[in-house]
Design a protein around this motif. Structure first.
Motif, mmCIF file in Angstrom:
data_model
loop_
_atom_site.group_PDB
_atom_site.id
_atom_site.type_symbol
_atom_site.label_atom_id
_atom_site.label_comp_id
_atom_site.label_asym_id
_atom_site.label_seq_id
_atom_site.Cartn_x
_atom_site.Cartn_y
_atom_site.Cartn_z
ATOM 1 N N GLU A 297 0.852 -1.193 0.000
ATOM 2 C CA GLU A 297 0.000 0.000 0.000
ATOM 3 C C GLU A 297 0.886 1.241 0.000
ATOM 4 O OE1 GLU A 297 -2.440 2.549 -0.437
ATOM 5 O OE2 GLU A 297 -1.502 2.933 1.506
ATOM 6 N N VAL B 10 -6.599 6.069 11.398
ATOM 7 C CA VAL B 10 -7.519 5.666 10.335
ATOM 8 C C VAL B 10 -8.422 4.547 10.848
ATOM 9 C CG1 VAL B 10 -6.002 6.297 8.394
ATOM 10 C CG2 VAL B 10 -5.850 4.007 9.379
ATOM 11 N N THR B 11 -9.583 4.418 10.219
ATOM 12 C CA THR B 11 -10.534 3.360 10.561
ATOM 13 C C THR B 11 -10.293 2.178 9.639
ATOM 14 O OG1 THR B 11 -12.124 5.035 11.211
ATOM 15 C CG2 THR B 11 -12.985 2.824 10.820
ATOM 16 N N LEU B 12 -10.115 1.006 10.224
ATOM 17 C CA LEU B 12 -9.792 -0.177 9.423
ATOM 18 C C LEU B 12 -10.723 -1.345 9.759
ATOM 19 C CD1 LEU B 12 -5.885 -0.245 9.687
ATOM 20 C CD2 LEU B 12 -7.272 0.696 7.846
ATOM 21 N N ILE C 41 -6.034 1.618 2.257
ATOM 22 C CA ILE C 41 -5.605 0.638 3.272
ATOM 23 C C ILE C 41 -6.739 -0.363 3.511
ATOM 24 C CG2 ILE C 41 -4.713 0.289 5.609
ATOM 25 C CD1 ILE C 41 -3.796 3.258 5.557
ATOM 26 N N GLN C 42 -7.963 0.148 3.571
ATOM 27 C CA GLN C 42 -9.116 -0.735 3.732
ATOM 28 C C GLN C 42 -9.199 -1.721 2.570
ATOM 29 O OE1 GLN C 42 -12.315 2.091 3.992
ATOM 30 N NE2 GLN C 42 -11.883 2.627 6.127
ATOM 31 N N ALA D 33 -2.973 9.953 7.271
ATOM 32 C CA ALA D 33 -3.453 10.421 8.578
ATOM 33 C C ALA D 33 -2.921 9.532 9.693
ATOM 34 C CB ALA D 33 -4.977 10.429 8.592
ATOM 35 N N ALA E 155 -3.774 6.494 1.972
ATOM 36 C CA ALA E 155 -5.189 6.879 2.042
ATOM 37 C C ALA E 155 -5.996 5.801 2.771
ATOM 38 C CB ALA E 155 -5.738 7.085 0.643
ATOM 39 N N GLU E 156 -6.876 6.248 3.644
ATOM 40 C CA GLU E 156 -7.667 5.313 4.456
ATOM 41 C C GLU E 156 -8.393 4.274 3.594
ATOM 42 O OE1 GLU E 156 -10.058 6.360 8.199
ATOM 43 O OE2 GLU E 156 -11.601 6.327 6.648
ATOM 44 N N ALA E 157 -9.083 4.733 2.540
ATOM 45 C CA ALA E 157 -9.847 3.812 1.683
ATOM 46 C C ALA E 157 -8.942 2.778 1.023
ATOM 47 C CB ALA E 157 -10.608 4.600 0.616
#
Length: 323
Positions: A215, A246-248, A223-224, A243, A219-221
């Protein structure tokens, strides 16, 4: 050693310090020279230096440990908390005419490796370190998220290390075209898809889930998407930094035993990179899309900031006629 600088690449982190004055905990508190992707010519050597002499062309590894701590002893000197690193506050970089550096972290370039290639060893090293941490090997199926300079060096290195198929995603069609040029097998232009949809497209085109995801965006998206895409028991390496929080979909990673690994710069990569470049097993030259003399550095930085091309290279010594 004292060096006359020749070629210095501009990195996204250089632009970030210029624009924002900080990256995470590294804060610019006083004027700082930028530049850490560099190669030049030895002008003078210190009394204890035996492996280099004036006139030698060298590539510079920007991270130099200040003490022999536990990380240096274990061969992971990049993790040493007191390491000197070019263009990381408060340490000056090497975007200048003359520069002084530890001789142990200057590596002689063979005659068939140019200064520009020598400067590109720094970003190439990120790819080598990331692919080593990921465990890329013969037959690996690899998903590289992001097709900027770091995504591209990961494509180059993954293919070199034996990856059977490399799939690359990005928002930009020109960058994906460049990924094709350097060896990507499959490219996917992402628009507004959800992370799950991106993962499904990767799996559909690859014919299976990738063993390894690298990765490179932060960017959060992305990584998701990397977690969803990677096969059970596979590895996700986080190279890009975004950031701090991040939310995962961490349960998805946990129950499928997807190993999430970070990387911090690199270690023990310069000799490997030089050998690959000298043997022509890896060609980094297509990465350089813009060149400027040092006097036009501001223009070069503006070009990088706008995201034009791939790698912007500055030539610091207008009198030097070497390649």
């Amino acid at each position: 050693v004292l060096l006359r600088m020749h070629s210095v690449g501009i990195c996204g982190s250089d632009v970030h310090y210029w624009q924002h004055g900080r990256i995470g905990d590294f804060v610019v508190k006083s004027p700082m020279v930028l530049g850490h992707e560099a190669a030049g010519t030895v002008v003078r050597v210190g009394p204890g230096v035996t492996h280099l002499k004036p006139g030698d062309r060298v590539a510079i590894e920007p991270g130099v440990p200040r003490e022999m701590d536990e990380f240096c002893k274990s061969g992971r000197y990049n993790l040493s908390p007191t390491i000197f690193f070019c263009a990381t506050p408060p340490d000056d970089g090497n975007l200048c005419h003359y520069y002084k550096h530890s001789a142990s972290y200057c590596y002689k370039l063979p005659d068939n490796v140019t200064f520009e290639e020598g400067a590109l060893i720094e970003p190439l090293s990120v790819g080598i370190h990331a692919c080593r941490r990921a465990g890329v090997t013969l037959g690996s199926k690899v998903f590289v998220s992001g097709s900027g300079p770091i995504g591209l060096v990961n494509v180059l290195v993954a293919k070199m290390m034996g990856a059977a198929t490399v799939v690359v995603t990005d928002l930009s069609a020109p960058r994906l075209q460049k990924a094709k040029e350097v060896g990507a097998d499959i490219t996917i232009q992402v628009t507004k898809e959800s992370p799950q949809e991106v993962a499904s497209r990767v799996e559909a085109l690859l014919g299976c889930k990738p063993d390894i995801t690298v990765e490179c965006t932060g960017a959060e998206a992305c990584i998701q998407a990397g977690i969803y895409a990677t096969r059970s028991g596979g590895t996700l390496v986080l190279v890009g930094l975004g950031a701090e929080l991040v939310t995962l979909p961490i349960v998805t990673a946990a129950v499928r035993e997807v190993d999430i690994r970070g990387i911090f710069r690199y270690c023990n990569t310069w000799p490997v990179a030089i050998a690959l470049l000298a043997s022509k097993r890896i060609d980094v030259r297509p990465l350089v899309t813009h060149r400027f003399p040092l006097e036009r550095a501001l223009e070069a930085f503006e070009t990088t900031k706008r995201g034009e091309g791939v790698k912007v290279m500055l030539k610091c010594d207008p009198t030097d006629q070497n390649p």
